[in-house]
Design an enzyme around this catalytic site. Structure first.
Site, PDB file in Angstrom:
ATOM      1  N   CYS A  88       0.783  -1.238   0.000  1.00 54.60           N
ATOM      2  CA  CYS A  88       0.000   0.000   0.000  1.00 54.60           C
ATOM      3  C   CYS A  88       0.819   1.294   0.000  1.00 54.60           C
ATOM      4  O   CYS A  88       0.268   2.355  -0.273  1.00 54.60           O
ATOM      5  CB  CYS A  88      -0.948   0.007   1.195  1.00 54.60           C
ATOM      6  SG  CYS A  88      -2.269  -1.204   1.040  1.00 54.60           S
ATOM      7  N   PHE A  89       2.110   1.230   0.323  1.00 54.23           N
ATOM      8  CA  PHE A  89       2.892   2.477   0.311  1.00 54.23           C
ATOM      9  C   PHE A  89       3.355   2.864  -1.088  1.00 54.23           C
ATOM     10  O   PHE A  89       3.839   3.971  -1.323  1.00 54.23           O
ATOM     11  CB  PHE A  89       4.116   2.376   1.246  1.00 54.23           C
ATOM     12  CG  PHE A  89       5.123   1.324   0.854  1.00 54.23           C
ATOM     13  CD1 PHE A  89       6.057   1.560  -0.149  1.00 54.23           C
ATOM     14  CD2 PHE A  89       5.146   0.095   1.501  1.00 54.23           C
ATOM     15  CE1 PHE A  89       6.983   0.595  -0.511  1.00 54.23           C
ATOM     16  CE2 PHE A  89       6.070  -0.887   1.151  1.00 54.23           C
ATOM     17  CZ  PHE A  89       6.987  -0.627   0.146  1.00 54.23           C
TER      18      PHE A  89
END
Length: 395
Positions: free
Chosen positions: A169-170
């Site tokens: 998700c980053f």
């Protein structure tokens, strides 16, 4: 040729570099047509996974979905497909082949939809694209989704490709950081950035001993976003930045080992939440802000426009409390969470798009909700935090 005519390495290096900062010149997004309404999802999910006997767990899942703040989520995988692939509906059954068969085809295809929109907005021939950065946490293959997209779009075979698999998700922040470095260090570079995510790789049935897996089932969704990034926009052909990228940083948070894990196994991609992720992020976020904005003399976090990966509502709530943010700061972030769910790496790019569109619609002074400076945060496995400092553009 005499030696005196040969340019020095310094001169060569200077000529190779762009003059100005990297700018986001266009944004496109895409989602599968199929979607689920979050309020109806617990009934659907427990029915399709043959888990309706797990009544207590279903009640827990209902509460998770209610608290998620999500209204709807797009998903490529339909009920018909799941009925034909019951192993994907179990909690832990060998199913990687069926999952791979979907994502190897659909990830580049959804990426293409978003890329076509971005290229259209940019308004330049695709032959001007010099670099491609493709990011997905959905499946792996060789040659990769970057190669497939190059073929699907008809990009030049000499386009310089970078494929990022399994970041999580980053990575919406990571692709911006990489595109910034590519654009600023290669004069005339135009970087096509694509994040394409499909939950076919993570979908699985419930387990009453692994509630963290259920959290993912309540949040994750499908989407793709594409950007064109370049420095020194050519105004004579109508190029104009939407946002400029001023700096970009990445860090691993202290004492966060194993807080979020994903493992690619025979059963697909398993997802584990092992620590207080909202607490870890909110406790450490001010350090990232200080490091990013001290050089600019900015310490009022409410003076910034905000784009944060909406991992879940608790992360946003705790960051708001910790930093004393006004409610409207997370408006664009919460809007994307509500209408699309957590699309992993693509989320922050969707939020950029939402912010510039709403800013134009509201008639404010800049693409960043009328403000000059902004921050984009990516959060994900590690815990890894990406911090990008953005400068808006007058509307």
């Amino acid at each position: 040729m005499v030696m005196g005519d040969t340019p020095s390495l310094d001169e060569i290096r200077k000529a190779q570099r762009a003059d100005g900062p990297a700018g986001i010149l266009a944004i496109g997004t895409a989602n599968p047509a199929n979607y689920v309404i979050q309020a109806e999802y617990p009934d659907y999910y427990f029915r399709i996974t043959n888990s309706e006997h797990m009544t207590d767990l279903k009640e827990k899942f209902k509460r998770m979905c209610d608290k998620s703040t999500i209204r709807k989520r797009h998903m490529h995988v339909t009920e018909e497909f799941l009925k034909e692939n019951p192993n994907m509906c179990a909690y832990m059954a060998p199913s990687l082949d069926a999952r791979q068969d979907i994502v190897v085809v659909e990830v580049p295809k959804l990426g293409k939809e978003a890329a076509v929109k971005a290229i259209k907005e940019w308004g330049q021939p695709k032959s001007k694209i010099t670099h491609l950065v493709f990011c997905t946490t959905s499946g792996v293959d060789m040659p990769g989704a970057d190669y497939q997209l190059t073929k699907l779009l008809g990009l030049r075979p000499s386009v310089k490709r970078l494929m990022m698999y399994q970041q999580g998700c980053f990575a919406g922040g990571t692709v911006l950081r990489l595109a910034k470095d590519l654009a600023e260090n290669n004069r005339g570079a135009r970087v096509l950035v694509v994040c394409s995510e499909i939950t076919a790789v993570t979908f699985r049935g419930p387990s009453d001993t692994h509630l963290d897996s259920l959290v993912g089932q309540a949040l994750f969704s499908d989407g793709a976003a594409a950007l064109i990034v370049g420095s020194d926009p050519d105004t004579s052909v109508g190029e104009k930045p939407i946002f400029e990228m001023v700096s970009a940083a990445q860090t691993i948070l202290p004492d966060s080992d194993g807080a979020i894990d994903g493992h690619l196994r025979e059963v697909g991609l398993t997802f584990h939440l092992l620590k207080d992720v909202p607490g870890l992020i909110s406790k450490n976020i001010e350090k990232s802000l200080d490091e990013a904005f001290k050089p600019l003399g900015i310490s009022d976090w409410n003076s910034l426009f905000w784009i944060a990966h909406p991992g879940g509502p608790a992360i946003l709530d705790q960051v708001e409390i910790k930093l004393g943010l006004k409610e409207e700061k997370m408006r664009a972030t919460r809007h994307v969470m509500r209408e699309y769910g957590n699309m992993s790496s693509a989320c922050v790019l969707f939020i950029l798009d939402e912010m510039r569109k709403k800013s134009a619609k509201d008639g404010v002074a800049t693409t960043g909700e009328g403000l000059e400076w902004g921050v984009l945060f990516g959060f994900g496995p590690g815990l890894t935090v990406e911090t990008v400092v953005l400068h808006s553009v007058p509307l």
